[in-house]
Design a protein around this motif. Structure first.
Motif, mmCIF file in Angstrom:
data_model
loop_
_atom_site.group_PDB
_atom_site.id
_atom_site.type_symbol
_atom_site.label_atom_id
_atom_site.label_comp_id
_atom_site.label_asym_id
_atom_site.label_seq_id
_atom_site.Cartn_x
_atom_site.Cartn_y
_atom_site.Cartn_z
ATOM 1 N N GLY A 181 0.822 -1.219 0.000
ATOM 2 C CA GLY A 181 0.000 0.000 0.000
ATOM 3 C C GLY A 181 0.847 1.258 0.000
ATOM 4 N N SER A 182 2.143 1.090 -0.183
ATOM 5 C CA SER A 182 3.099 2.189 0.003
ATOM 6 C C SER A 182 3.016 3.331 -1.010
ATOM 7 C CB SER A 182 4.522 1.640 0.011
ATOM 8 O OG SER A 182 4.817 1.101 1.272
ATOM 9 N N ILE A 183 2.261 3.153 -2.090
ATOM 10 C CA ILE A 183 1.968 4.278 -2.984
ATOM 11 C C ILE A 183 0.587 4.824 -2.640
ATOM 12 C CG2 ILE A 183 1.303 4.858 -5.363
ATOM 13 C CD1 ILE A 183 3.564 2.988 -6.319
ATOM 14 N N ARG A 184 -0.369 3.912 -2.458
ATOM 15 C CA ARG A 184 -1.777 4.325 -2.344
ATOM 16 C C ARG A 184 -2.102 4.984 -1.009
ATOM 17 N NH1 ARG A 184 -3.556 -1.408 -3.015
ATOM 18 N NH2 ARG A 184 -1.316 -1.762 -2.694
ATOM 19 N N GLN A 185 -1.552 4.448 0.093
ATOM 20 C CA GLN A 185 -1.881 5.031 1.404
ATOM 21 C C GLN A 185 -1.331 6.452 1.552
ATOM 22 O OE1 GLN A 185 0.413 5.481 4.003
ATOM 23 N NE2 GLN A 185 -0.516 4.930 5.975
ATOM 24 N N THR A 404 -13.154 0.211 -2.280
ATOM 25 C CA THR A 404 -13.075 0.283 -0.809
ATOM 26 C C THR A 404 -12.415 1.617 -0.454
ATOM 27 O OG1 THR A 404 -10.840 -0.651 -0.679
ATOM 28 C CG2 THR A 404 -12.659 -2.232 -0.584
ATOM 29 N N PRO A 405 -12.409 1.994 0.830
ATOM 30 C CA PRO A 405 -11.529 3.104 1.197
ATOM 31 C C PRO A 405 -10.079 2.672 0.949
ATOM 32 C CG PRO A 405 -13.071 2.598 2.979
ATOM 33 C CD PRO A 405 -13.156 1.475 1.988
ATOM 34 N N THR A 406 -9.162 3.638 0.810
ATOM 35 C CA THR A 406 -7.755 3.275 0.646
ATOM 36 C C THR A 406 -7.138 2.913 1.997
ATOM 37 O OG1 THR A 406 -7.584 4.798 -1.213
ATOM 38 C CG2 THR A 406 -5.511 4.064 -0.244
ATOM 39 N N ALA A 407 -7.469 3.693 3.020
ATOM 40 C CA ALA A 407 -6.929 3.458 4.364
ATOM 41 C C ALA A 407 -8.063 3.609 5.374
ATOM 42 C CB ALA A 407 -5.809 4.453 4.660
ATOM 43 N N MET A 439 -3.293 -7.716 -8.477
ATOM 44 C CA MET A 439 -4.202 -6.899 -9.294
ATOM 45 C C MET A 439 -3.860 -5.413 -9.188
ATOM 46 S SD MET A 439 -7.587 -9.064 -8.385
ATOM 47 C CE MET A 439 -7.791 -10.707 -9.086
ATOM 48 N N PRO A 440 -4.198 -4.613 -10.210
ATOM 49 C CA PRO A 440 -3.875 -3.191 -10.160
ATOM 50 C C PRO A 440 -4.869 -2.438 -9.283
ATOM 51 C CG PRO A 440 -5.048 -3.663 -12.190
ATOM 52 C CD PRO A 440 -4.873 -4.986 -11.473
ATOM 53 N N ALA A 441 -4.404 -1.413 -8.565
ATOM 54 C CA ALA A 441 -5.292 -0.622 -7.711
ATOM 55 C C ALA A 441 -4.866 0.840 -7.741
ATOM 56 C CB ALA A 441 -5.270 -1.162 -6.287
ATOM 57 N N LEU A 442 -5.886 1.692 -7.726
ATOM 58 C CA LEU A 442 -5.675 3.129 -7.854
ATOM 59 C C LEU A 442 -6.308 3.833 -6.663
ATOM 60 C CD1 LEU A 442 -4.903 5.431 -10.067
ATOM 61 C CD2 LEU A 442 -7.337 5.416 -10.577
ATOM 62 N N SER A 443 -5.573 4.763 -6.047
ATOM 63 C CA SER A 443 -6.183 5.590 -5.003
ATOM 64 C C SER A 443 -6.432 6.983 -5.564
ATOM 65 C CB SER A 443 -5.284 5.685 -3.770
ATOM 66 O OG SER A 443 -5.901 6.515 -2.786
ATOM 67 N N ILE A 444 -7.690 7.442 -5.424
ATOM 68 C CA ILE A 444 -8.029 8.795 -5.866
ATOM 69 C C ILE A 444 -8.654 9.542 -4.699
ATOM 70 C CG2 ILE A 444 -8.332 8.227 -8.315
ATOM 71 C CD1 ILE A 444 -11.321 7.957 -7.829
ATOM 72 N N PRO A 445 -8.504 10.861 -4.634
ATOM 73 C CA PRO A 445 -9.095 11.588 -3.514
ATOM 74 C C PRO A 445 -10.624 11.577 -3.622
ATOM 75 C CG PRO A 445 -7.524 12.968 -4.745
ATOM 76 C CD PRO A 445 -7.766 11.744 -5.555
ATOM 77 N N CYS A 446 -11.316 11.173 -2.544
ATOM 78 C CA CYS A 446 -12.780 11.268 -2.554
ATOM 79 C C CYS A 446 -13.218 12.318 -1.539
ATOM 80 C CB CYS A 446 -13.443 9.927 -2.299
ATOM 81 S SG CYS A 446 -13.174 9.224 -0.683
ATOM 82 N N MET A 447 -12.269 12.780 -0.726
ATOM 83 C CA MET A 447 -12.533 13.925 0.152
ATOM 84 C C MET A 447 -11.327 14.825 -0.006
ATOM 85 S SD MET A 447 -14.354 15.527 2.367
ATOM 86 C CE MET A 447 -15.565 14.401 3.061
ATOM 87 N N PRO A 457 -7.389 15.104 3.668
ATOM 88 C CA PRO A 457 -7.816 14.355 2.480
ATOM 89 C C PRO A 457 -8.112 12.893 2.826
ATOM 90 C CG PRO A 457 -5.576 15.268 2.209
ATOM 91 C CD PRO A 457 -5.965 15.478 3.618
ATOM 92 N N ILE A 458 -9.003 12.278 2.050
ATOM 93 C CA ILE A 458 -9.327 10.863 2.213
ATOM 94 C C ILE A 458 -9.354 10.225 0.827
ATOM 95 C CG2 ILE A 458 -11.171 9.230 2.854
ATOM 96 C CD1 ILE A 458 -11.880 11.226 5.140
ATOM 97 N N GLY A 459 -8.787 9.033 0.728
ATOM 98 C CA GLY A 459 -8.686 8.375 -0.579
ATOM 99 C C GLY A 459 -9.674 7.240 -0.761
#
Lengths: 482, 107
Positions: A181-185, A404-407, A439-447, A457-459
């Motif tokens: 999770g070291s990129i996404r979190q 899901t949430p990222t963190a 599998m590939p996973a992307l974190s985007i800001p939702c807050m 911010p929340i991802g």
């Protein structure tokens, strides 16, 4: 001239460079100025490269050459930050560890060679948890990276420096590595976009290894479109990394979607019941409502073994860590401390050069791999890993994305979790699955955060089928209105 | 066949002697203080990962990520440039000519 760096994207900078509104040298100077102003407090960069302006000059020469087709080089002259565990020849690459404090990289990582061909400008190496082991950058041997939204809080980790530099407008984009999770979190904590590509999509040659069945390099950026541009530049099969895949490797297995129809989104509600901050749940629910409003079908899905992901991760990862870290012996490169004899040299060197968390994980890995425990831990973890992969594959027969949430929480306070390994490990609960399954996973800001120390911010994390980054990008852009 | 159903009984408590053995295997010197705190941390971590014992393992498939396996290359030596070799040797803490120097092993 004053260049507005705030949330500057690759697309915008590329247009400006093309039109001659400013040069790459001017842009690079603006970023160096921003680093000078912001970095002493945030500590996103460990090193700023003295040759950054020279790199920018080379880019400007290409841009001015009329025969050169700049359209084909979207990253030409674009300044970026690189995580300190990705080798750039001639530059100190320390993985934020004392053991590599003076190690000068002897070759370029494949991702660096690729970005050099694109003509990017490397501004510097960014801070991280030592050898990428941690979720807060507090394990760096060279000081914590603070969150640009609230400097009493962590930037996340392990790619905390890479996320913070984009969030503090001190690079257009950056590269990080992601093992659990070291990129996404950190992207989630810093309000930016981060991608963990499909296992094998991007070469790890020249990335300092942590967990070899889990590690991937990926981009961190302001927008999903930027993330896509960088991903396309760094992906591809590499003779130096036997785990790399072709773009076509997974293509035939894709369920083809009806043209124009929206991808179906799956939500594992059963996994979102406890241990999650209410702010995160609220942001997540609004994101789901927003998807519904945009016409996406939302399906509740079951991933029966997903709750074991973190257990599996904290067995497989240390096992691989203990193997990968064996190379640091004070003989071939890096720190050397003298002992009574050749063998004692190892003990002294590793003791002096490695930090607490790294030692903890090496010993844990040695434990789970030792005879008598191997079957109970490592083999069993691998069997459960197969069960988790099967769960995801089954879910992907009825949905195109899993959200899901990222963190489980927004950025936490510096020091809040540093004495409690388990609570720190729980930070990875939603992100490790993508490394477990490949599998590939992307974190985007939702807050979206605000710089008032109150609104963090929340991802939101989107996971897709193997090789299906395209759906992540399409839906991510749609969600953010790009 | 449920290959992994015969779970070994795992003792979740770890002793200082066991920590010392692991440190020897991993070639890391530990202080008495380190050992004491590692015993405590291991108890909490092992207590957590021991939950894996409760999982009913329904498959004997080895977990593997990625779509490819058995990537081969010809067993041929490749020449590297003198510059590359010099750079590699220069990173060694101690070198003698074209060799990396280490302490005498045989007495």
């Amino acid at each position: 001239m004053k260049i507005d760096l705030h949330k500057l994207t690759i697309q915008k900078a590329h247009e400006a460079l093309k039109k001659g509104e400013y040069t790459s040298v001017q842009l690079t100077q603006a970023y160096l100025e921003q680093i000078k102003n912001k970095n002493p407090e945030i500590n996103a960069y460990l090193k700023v490269f003295a040759d950054a302006i020279d790199q920018a000059k080379q880019a400007d020469t290409k841009i001015k050459n009329l025969k050169f087709n700049i359209e084909n080089f979207p990253l030409l002259g674009i300044p970026c930050g690189i995580k300190d565990n990705i080798l750039i020849q001639g530059h100190i690459t320390s993985a934020s560890s004392k053991i590599l404090e003076n190690y000068r990289a002897t070759y370029d990582a494949t991702v660096i060679s690729k970005l050099k061909k694109e003509g990017v400008v490397f501004l510097g190496h960014t801070n991280m948890d030592e050898f990428a082991m941690g979720g807060s950058t507090e394990n760096s041997a060279f000081g914590v990276t603070k969150n640009p939204y609230d400097t009493t809080r962590v930037a996340g980790g392990s790619s905390g420096g890479s996320a913070a530099t984009v969030a503090m407008d001190a690079a257009v984009f950056s590269l990080g590595t992601d093992t659990g999770g070291s990129i996404r979190q950190p992207a989630s904590f810093c309000g930016v976009v981060g991608l963990k590509p499909t296992y094998g999509a991007v070469s790890r040659y020249g990335a300092i290894a942590m967990g070899s069945s889990l590690d991937q390099i990926g981009p961190i950026s302001q927008t999903v479109s930027d993330c896509e541009v960088v991903f396309n530049a760094i992906r591809g099969k590499d003779i130096h990394d036997g785990t790399t895949i072709d773009i076509t490797t997974y293509a035939s297995k894709h369920v083809s979607k009806t043209l124009g129809a929206k991808p179906v989104i799956g939500v594992p509600r059963h996994f979102l019941k406890e241990g999650i901050d209410t702010a995160v749940i609220d942001a997540f629910d609004s994101a789901i409502a927003s998807f519904k409003q945009k016409g996406y079908e939302i399906k509740d899905i079951q991933l029966p073994n997903i709750s074991y992901s973190l257990l599996v991760y904290y067995i497989i990862m240390p096992a691989e860590v203990s193997s990968n870290m064996a190379r640091f012996d004070g003989v071939k490169y890096g720190l050397h401390k003298d002992g009574a004899n050749g063998i004692q040299d190892y003990f002294e060197t590793r003791r002096a050069g490695l930090g607490r968390e790294v030692i903890r994980r090496i010993l844990l890995g040695t434990y789970v791999l030792s005879s008598g425990y191997y079957d109970a831990y490592y083999n069993r973890a691998n069997a459960v890993r197969a069960m988790i992969i099967a769960d995801f594959q089954k879910a992907f027969s009825s949905v195109d994305l899993i959200v899901t949430p990222t963190a489980p929480s927004p950025a936490f306070k510096i020091g809040e979790k540093s004495n409690d390994p388990i609570s720190m490990y729980l930070e990875d609960i939603f992100t490790v699955t993508a490394n477990i399954t490949g599998m590939p996973a992307l974190s985007i800001p939702c807050m979206v955060g605000e710089n008032d120390n109150k609104h963090l911010p929340i991802g939101l994390q989107l996971t897709a089928r193997h090789g299906d980054e395209a759906t992540l990008f399409a839906v991510g852009k749609d969600f953010l209105g790009e | 066949m449920p290959l992994l159903s015969l779970a070994v009984t795992i003792i979740s408590m770890i002793t200082t002697a066991e920590i010392e053995k692991l440190a020897t295997l991993a070639r890391i010197k530990l202080s008495e203080e380190d050992k004491a705190s590692l015993v405590k941390e291991f108890d909490s971590i092992l207590g957590y990962i021991d939950q894996l014992k409760k999982v009913e393992v329904s498959t004997d498939t080895e977990g593997r990520v990625g779509a490819i396996k058995n990537i081969m290359r010809p067993d041929e030596s490749r020449q590297i440039s003198t510059d590359d070799r010099e750079r590699l040797l220069d990173e060694a803490p101690d070198r003698e000519g074209d060799f990396i120097a280490v302490k005498k092993i045989l007495q």
